[in-house]
Scaffold this active site. Structure first.
Site, PDB file in Angstrom:
ATOM      1  N   HIS A 121       0.823  -1.228   0.000  1.00  0.00           N
ATOM      2  CA  HIS A 121       0.000   0.000   0.000  1.00  0.00           C
ATOM      3  C   HIS A 121       0.849   1.267   0.000  1.00  0.00           C
ATOM      4  O   HIS A 121       0.311   2.363  -0.221  1.00  0.00           O
ATOM      5  CB  HIS A 121      -0.942   0.026   1.210  1.00  0.00           C
ATOM      6  CG  HIS A 121      -1.958  -1.076   1.204  1.00  0.00           C
ATOM      7  ND1 HIS A 121      -2.827  -1.273   0.158  1.00  0.00           N
ATOM      8  CD2 HIS A 121      -2.245  -2.040   2.115  1.00  0.00           C
ATOM      9  CE1 HIS A 121      -3.603  -2.327   0.416  1.00  0.00           C
ATOM     10  NE2 HIS A 121      -3.264  -2.811   1.603  1.00  0.00           N
ATOM     11  N   HIS A 127      -6.098  -7.257  -0.465  1.00  0.00           N
ATOM     12  CA  HIS A 127      -6.287  -5.827  -0.765  1.00  0.00           C
ATOM     13  C   HIS A 127      -5.487  -5.424  -1.996  1.00  0.00           C
ATOM     14  O   HIS A 127      -4.355  -5.880  -2.193  1.00  0.00           O
ATOM     15  CB  HIS A 127      -5.828  -4.987   0.439  1.00  0.00           C
ATOM     16  CG  HIS A 127      -6.464  -5.383   1.735  1.00  0.00           C
ATOM     17  ND1 HIS A 127      -5.869  -6.258   2.627  1.00  0.00           N
ATOM     18  CD2 HIS A 127      -7.654  -5.034   2.285  1.00  0.00           C
ATOM     19  CE1 HIS A 127      -6.657  -6.434   3.672  1.00  0.00           C
ATOM     20  NE2 HIS A 127      -7.753  -5.708   3.500  1.00  0.00           N
ATOM     21  N   ASP A 130      -3.984 -12.890   3.400  1.00  0.00           N
ATOM     22  CA  ASP A 130      -5.271 -12.511   3.986  1.00  0.00           C
ATOM     23  C   ASP A 130      -6.450 -12.956   3.114  1.00  0.00           C
ATOM     24  O   ASP A 130      -7.601 -12.642   3.421  1.00  0.00           O
ATOM     25  CB  ASP A 130      -5.346 -11.005   4.316  1.00  0.00           C
ATOM     26  CG  ASP A 130      -4.679 -10.124   3.299  1.00  0.00           C
ATOM     27  OD1 ASP A 130      -4.369 -10.605   2.188  1.00  0.00           O
ATOM     28  OD2 ASP A 130      -4.456  -8.928   3.603  1.00  0.00           O
ATOM     29  N   ASP A 143      -2.435 -10.437  -2.501  1.00  0.00           N
ATOM     30  CA  ASP A 143      -3.012 -10.012  -1.215  1.00  0.00           C
ATOM     31  C   ASP A 143      -4.516  -9.753  -1.406  1.00  0.00           C
ATOM     32  O   ASP A 143      -4.959  -9.424  -2.514  1.00  0.00           O
ATOM     33  CB  ASP A 143      -2.305  -8.728  -0.762  1.00  0.00           C
ATOM     34  CG  ASP A 143      -2.662  -8.286   0.648  1.00  0.00           C
ATOM     35  OD1 ASP A 143      -1.867  -8.560   1.567  1.00  0.00           O
ATOM     36  OD2 ASP A 143      -3.734  -7.656   0.832  1.00  0.00           O
TER      37      ASP A 143
END
Ligand code: Q9C
Ligand code: ZN
Length: 345
Positions: A162, A200, A287, A198
């Site tokens: 991120h 996200h 995740d 991931d």
């Protein structure tokens, strides 16, 4: 598989974050890396300490003023007030549309907001030290690939995907996957693919390489219409300028099945094969696991073996970088399943 691990990760240990309006213990904990390390050792994988200095590469993927801020943020925070040593700084104001981000304010909280995409990335005394060690691991892994190693796993935290050119976010400070990709380019790989699995979207990595044709970014993730990071990761983001056509987002509905996830993985792998990459960087967020406390995909431990096998079949030199994954006790098994699926394919 050869693995980089550094005890420095312990230096990043904030106590709490905000979740649904409440202060809660951090999801991104030192225990995560320790569970992965323990499982790696148990399965006989070799752990090495990073030996490369990532500073030159970091300056190619992050702005100088962001790196300077991050390196000295804790010192500046504590200098404000002695009591701050025991407090965590959080941003509370951001330069959104029509406000200026070219001028760096003197005020600490204003600078923290300038260099943050959210209030979900708490700093602690050793954040720079830990994050730098993770970037050093990524650079070390790239160096080994350049020297002929087939695959290396970086067991590092905090995660990185991120973190953009000049901001932190989503528990991330330095973009380790971008460091690995850039270091591979610098080592002579003409084309590098980054695959982000991931839960996200890897907004930071996408932004760093968005206008480049030499680094392909491919991501499968929860649809940003409902999932973090919300403001990037849509299918119509395909790259710009020279990078047009070298960004592929495969958003999936929260709650979708593992079968649907593997269909998207197949599309991702076909794009990477068509790109004829010389090397691959995998942003390995775990995740997507069914038991993850903050995510909504349904992968089971055996699905991570299948993921590793599919990646191994690409036949590319590969750096794996640990990203998210918050079911800490299962993280070791899930990470090592990917690695062993890769090696056994
Ligand atoms: N503080 C990674 O998986 N935050 N980052 C949700 C609010 C956003 C996840 C909780 C999740 C970021 C690397
Ligand atoms: Zn994640």
């Amino acid at each position: 598989m050869l693995t980089f691990f550094s005890d420095s990760h312990h230096a990043h240990a904030p106590q709490y974050e905000f979740f649904r309006g409440e202060r809660v213990p951090c999801f991104e904990t030192p225990a995560r890396a320790e569970y992965v390390k323990a499982r790696l050792s148990e399965r006989g994988h070799v752990l090495q300490t990073p030996d490369a200095d990532s500073r030159v590469v970091l300056a190619k993927v992050h702005s100088a003023r962001y790196l300077a801020f991050l390196e000295h943020a804790w010192r500046d925070w504590v200098q404000l007030e002695a009591g701050n040593e025991a407090r965590q700084p959080f941003p509370s104001v951001w330069p959104v549309r029509t406000l200026r981000s070219d001028v760096e304010p003197l005020n600490f909280t204003a600078r923290l907001g300038l260099y943050s995409m959210d209030n979900g990335s708490p700093l602690s005394a050793g954040t720079w030290y830990a994050a730098k060690a993770g970037a050093d691991a990524a650079a070390s892994a790239a160096a080994l690939l350049t020297a002929g190693e087939r695959a290396v796993f970086c067991c590092s935290r905090p995660p990185g995907h991120h973190a953009g050119p000049d901001f932190m976010g989503g528990y991330c400070f330095l973009n380790n996957a971008a460091v690995a990709a850039q270091a591979l380019r610098d080592g002579g790989a003409a084309r590098v693919a980054v695959l982000d699995v991931d839960y996200h979207h890897g907004n930071g990595t996408q932004s760093i390489f968005y206008d480049r044709a030499d680094v392909l970014f491919v991501s499968l993730h929860g649809d940003p219409m409902t999932e973090y990071p919300f403001y990037l990761g849509h299918a119509d983001e395909t790259g710009m300028g020279e990078g047009a056509g070298f960004n592929l987002n495969l958003p999936l509905p929260a709650g979708c099945t593992a079968a649907r996830w593997f269909e998207a993985l197949e599309a991702a792998c076909l794009r990477i094969a068509a790109f004829k990459a010389h090397a691959l960087v995998v942003s390995l967020g775990l995740d997507t696991f069914a038991g993850d406390p903050i995510s909504k995909f349904a992968l089971q431990p055996d699905d991570f073996i299948r993921l590793g096998e599919r990646l191994g079949k690409l036949g590319l030199s590969t750096v794996f970088v640990l990203e998210g994954g918050y079911a800490a006790a299962e993280l070791g098994t899930n990470a090592v399943n990917v690695i062993e699926g890769f090696e056994g394919c």
